[in-house]
Design a protein around this motif. Sequence first.
Motif, PDB file in Angstrom:
ATOM      1  N   GLU A  58       0.884  -1.183   0.194  1.00  0.00           N
ATOM      2  CA  GLU A  58      -0.078   0.029   0.523  1.00  0.00           C
ATOM      3  C   GLU A  58       1.250   1.396   0.218  1.00  0.00           C
ATOM      4  O   GLU A  58       0.367   2.736  -0.570  1.00  0.00           O
ATOM      5  N   LEU A  59       2.261   0.786   0.718  1.00  0.00           N
ATOM      6  CA  LEU A  59       3.632   2.689   0.463  1.00  0.00           C
ATOM      7  C   LEU A  59       3.378   2.464  -0.365  1.00  0.00           C
ATOM      8  O   LEU A  59       4.498   3.747  -0.909  1.00  0.00           O
ATOM      9  N   GLY A  60       4.247   1.239  -1.865  1.00  0.00           N
ATOM     10  CA  GLY A  60       5.158   1.474  -2.548  1.00  0.00           C
ATOM     11  C   GLY A  60       5.905   1.336  -2.155  1.00  0.00           C
ATOM     12  O   GLY A  60       6.413   1.768  -1.306  1.00  0.00           O
ATOM     13  N   PHE A  61       6.844   2.810  -3.466  1.00  0.00           N
ATOM     14  CA  PHE A  61       8.063   2.917  -3.270  1.00  0.00           C
ATOM     15  C   PHE A  61       8.009   4.351  -1.965  1.00  0.00           C
ATOM     16  O   PHE A  61       9.653   4.412  -2.254  1.00  0.00           O
ATOM     17  N   VAL A  62       7.059   4.526  -1.574  1.00  0.00           N
ATOM     18  CA  VAL A  62       7.214   5.518  -1.278  1.00  0.00           C
ATOM     19  C   VAL A  62       8.317   5.637  -0.172  1.00  0.00           C
ATOM     20  O   VAL A  62       8.664   6.213   0.783  1.00  0.00           O
ATOM     21  N   ARG A  63       8.063   4.122   0.367  1.00  0.00           N
ATOM     22  CA  ARG A  63       8.814   3.817   1.490  1.00  0.00           C
ATOM     23  C   ARG A  63      10.705   3.642   0.921  1.00  0.00           C
ATOM     24  O   ARG A  63      11.469   4.436   1.916  1.00  0.00           O
ATOM     25  N   TYR A  64      10.991   3.639   0.106  1.00  0.00           N
ATOM     26  CA  TYR A  64      11.935   4.327  -0.273  1.00  0.00           C
ATOM     27  C   TYR A  64      12.580   5.391  -1.027  1.00  0.00           C
ATOM     28  O   TYR A  64      13.540   5.648  -1.001  1.00  0.00           O
ATOM     29  N   ASN A  65      11.709   5.878  -1.123  1.00  0.00           N
ATOM     30  CA  ASN A  65      11.972   7.252  -1.952  1.00  0.00           C
ATOM     31  C   ASN A  65      12.025   8.581  -0.256  1.00  0.00           C
ATOM     32  O   ASN A  65      13.520   9.403  -0.763  1.00  0.00           O
ATOM     33  N   VAL A  66      11.145   7.911   0.490  1.00  0.00           N
ATOM     34  CA  VAL A  66      11.598   8.975   1.475  1.00  0.00           C
ATOM     35  C   VAL A  66      13.067   8.762   2.782  1.00  0.00           C
ATOM     36  O   VAL A  66      13.564   9.222   3.156  1.00  0.00           O
ATOM     37  N   VAL A  67      13.528   7.904   2.200  1.00  0.00           N
ATOM     38  CA  VAL A  67      15.435   7.098   2.416  1.00  0.00           C
ATOM     39  C   VAL A  67      15.724   7.515   1.293  1.00  0.00           C
ATOM     40  O   VAL A  67      17.324   8.272   2.223  1.00  0.00           O
ATOM     41  N   ILE A  68      15.893   7.759  -0.169  1.00  0.00           N
ATOM     42  CA  ILE A  68      16.362   8.027  -0.890  1.00  0.00           C
ATOM     43  C   ILE A  68      17.113   9.342  -0.729  1.00  0.00           C
ATOM     44  O   ILE A  68      18.247   9.749  -0.804  1.00  0.00           O
ATOM     45  N   VAL A  69      16.318  10.315  -0.885  1.00  0.00           N
ATOM     46  CA  VAL A  69      16.077  11.768  -1.546  1.00  0.00           C
ATOM     47  C   VAL A  69      17.120  12.498   0.069  1.00  0.00           C
ATOM     48  O   VAL A  69      17.803  13.294  -0.518  1.00  0.00           O
ATOM     49  N   PRO A  70      16.967  12.600   1.314  1.00  0.00           N
ATOM     50  CA  PRO A  70      17.952  12.439   2.454  1.00  0.00           C
ATOM     51  C   PRO A  70      18.856  12.068   2.230  1.00  0.00           C
ATOM     52  O   PRO A  70      19.333  13.050   3.212  1.00  0.00           O
ATOM     53  N   SER A  71      18.501  11.104   2.155  1.00  0.00           N
ATOM     54  CA  SER A  71      20.273  10.045   1.791  1.00  0.00           C
ATOM     55  C   SER A  71      21.549  10.959   1.161  1.00  0.00           C
ATOM     56  O   SER A  71      22.290  11.492   1.284  1.00  0.00           O
ATOM     57  N   VAL A  72      20.444  11.476  -0.179  1.00  0.00           N
ATOM     58  CA  VAL A  72      21.899  12.001  -1.416  1.00  0.00           C
ATOM     59  C   VAL A  72      22.059  13.765  -0.499  1.00  0.00           C
ATOM     60  O   VAL A  72      22.602  13.520  -0.583  1.00  0.00           O
ATOM     61  N   ALA A  73      20.346  13.787  -0.563  1.00  0.00           N
ATOM     62  CA  ALA A  73      20.635  15.252   0.172  1.00  0.00           C
ATOM     63  C   ALA A  73      21.673  15.430   1.559  1.00  0.00           C
ATOM     64  O   ALA A  73      22.421  16.280   1.261  1.00  0.00           O
ATOM     65  N   LEU A  74      22.552  14.621   2.871  1.00  0.00           N
ATOM     66  CA  LEU A  74      23.154  15.014   3.217  1.00  0.00           C
ATOM     67  C   LEU A  74      23.796  14.189   2.919  1.00  0.00           C
ATOM     68  O   LEU A  74      25.022  14.847   3.131  1.00  0.00           O
ATOM     69  N   SER A  75      24.421  14.094   2.093  1.00  0.00           N
ATOM     70  CA  SER A  75      25.181  13.066   1.183  1.00  0.00           C
ATOM     71  C   SER A  75      26.933  14.591   0.156  1.00  0.00           C
ATOM     72  O   SER A  75      27.003  14.809   0.420  1.00  0.00           O
ATOM     73  N   LEU A  76      25.832  14.965   0.229  1.00  0.00           N
ATOM     74  CA  LEU A  76      25.854  16.136  -0.743  1.00  0.00           C
ATOM     75  C   LEU A  76      26.346  17.280   0.349  1.00  0.00           C
ATOM     76  O   LEU A  76      27.476  17.469  -0.203  1.00  0.00           O
ATOM     77  N   TYR A  77      25.588  17.627   1.189  1.00  0.00           N
ATOM     78  CA  TYR A  77      25.576  18.579   2.289  1.00  0.00           C
ATOM     79  C   TYR A  77      27.127  17.819   3.631  1.00  0.00           C
ATOM     80  O   TYR A  77      27.754  19.015   3.463  1.00  0.00           O
ATOM     81  N   LEU A  78      27.735  16.906   3.175  1.00  0.00           N
ATOM     82  CA  LEU A  78      28.269  16.306   3.869  1.00  0.00           C
ATOM     83  C   LEU A  78      29.644  16.788   3.045  1.00  0.00           C
ATOM     84  O   LEU A  78      30.646  16.837   3.472  1.00  0.00           O
ATOM     85  N   PHE A  79      29.712  16.736   1.402  1.00  0.00           N
ATOM     86  CA  PHE A  79      30.553  16.759   0.693  1.00  0.00           C
ATOM     87  C   PHE A  79      31.059  18.132   0.483  1.00  0.00           C
ATOM     88  O   PHE A  79      32.284  18.783   0.410  1.00  0.00           O
ATOM     89  N   MET A  80      29.766  18.962   0.988  1.00  0.00           N
ATOM     90  CA  MET A  80      30.198  20.974   0.867  1.00  0.00           C
ATOM     91  C   MET A  80      30.568  20.882   2.126  1.00  0.00           C
ATOM     92  O   MET A  80      31.798  21.992   2.384  1.00  0.00           O
ATOM     93  N   VAL A  81      30.193  20.230   3.438  1.00  0.00           N
ATOM     94  CA  VAL A  81      31.410  20.562   4.185  1.00  0.00           C
ATOM     95  C   VAL A  81      32.657  19.443   4.561  1.00  0.00           C
ATOM     96  O   VAL A  81      34.203  20.923   4.606  1.00  0.00           O
ATOM     97  N   VAL A  82      33.109  19.139   3.396  1.00  0.00           N
ATOM     98  CA  VAL A  82      34.231  18.090   3.226  1.00  0.00           C
ATOM     99  C   VAL A  82      35.271  19.810   2.555  1.00  0.00           C
ATOM    100  O   VAL A  82      36.372  19.907   2.627  1.00  0.00           O
ATOM    101  N   LEU A  83      34.250  20.269   1.145  1.00  0.00           N
ATOM    102  CA  LEU A  83      34.608  21.136   0.333  1.00  0.00           C
ATOM    103  C   LEU A  83      35.531  22.242   1.336  1.00  0.00           C
ATOM    104  O   LEU A  83      36.795  23.176   1.409  1.00  0.00           O
ATOM    105  N   SER A  84      34.518  22.489   2.209  1.00  0.00           N
ATOM    106  CA  SER A  84      35.034  24.437   3.637  1.00  0.00           C
ATOM    107  C   SER A  84      35.721  24.163   4.205  1.00  0.00           C
ATOM    108  O   SER A  84      36.893  24.741   4.795  1.00  0.00           O
ATOM    109  N   VAL A  85      36.309  22.885   4.601  1.00  0.00           N
ATOM    110  CA  VAL A  85      36.898  22.519   5.107  1.00  0.00           C
ATOM    111  C   VAL A  85      38.026  22.296   4.983  1.00  0.00           C
ATOM    112  O   VAL A  85      39.498  23.010   5.152  1.00  0.00           O
ATOM    113  N   HIS A  86      38.677  21.671   3.700  1.00  0.00           N
ATOM    114  CA  HIS A  86      39.518  21.041   2.677  1.00  0.00           C
ATOM    115  C   HIS A  86      40.367  22.230   2.009  1.00  0.00           C
ATOM    116  O   HIS A  86      41.391  22.533   1.461  1.00  0.00           O
TER     117      HIS A  86
END
Length: 168
Positions: A118-146
């Motif tokens: 009944e939930l379908g792909f929504v279950r995975y989509n709401v995990v994937i989208v913040p995971s990608v965003a979090l990875s991107l933001y952490l990469f930008m932190v690395v850029l700021s530090v190094h």
Amino acid sequence: MAVHLVASVGWLALMLCLLTLAAAALATDDAERVRAAYRAMGLLGDVLVLPLSLLTFASGVALGLGTTWGLFRHYWVSTKFWLTLAALGASAFALPDRLHDAVRAVDAHPVGPITAAELGFVRYNVVIVPSVALSLYLFMVVLSVHKPWGRRAPRIPRPPRLPRSRRR
């Protein structure tokens, strides 16, 4: 600088919260926990995503324009600018839709059990989208530090060309 730091950390923390709620919903069979997690995600998205993303972008641009780092003088600053602009676009358009999909999925089943089908792909989509965003933001932190890649070469203006009729 403090505004940019607080807004950026807030945006990163928001993605961590969304990911935590999505993972908790994915890992449980308790329909009430799934409903609560998805509704909380929708609320957080509606209230915080746009203000934090806009404030992060605007304060970053102000820092770039108002400091010696410049907005396009260093490769790492330019990279952060374009990545933040892309993340702002995704946060403004794609993320709220994914969160609202999750809220609609649980609102369609206000009581009783909710199956994975009944939930379908929504279950995975709401995990994937913040995971990608979090990875991107952490990469930008690395850029700021190094601060990799060094300074961009200054643009050297070319001398004006004379019209053909004046050339010898």
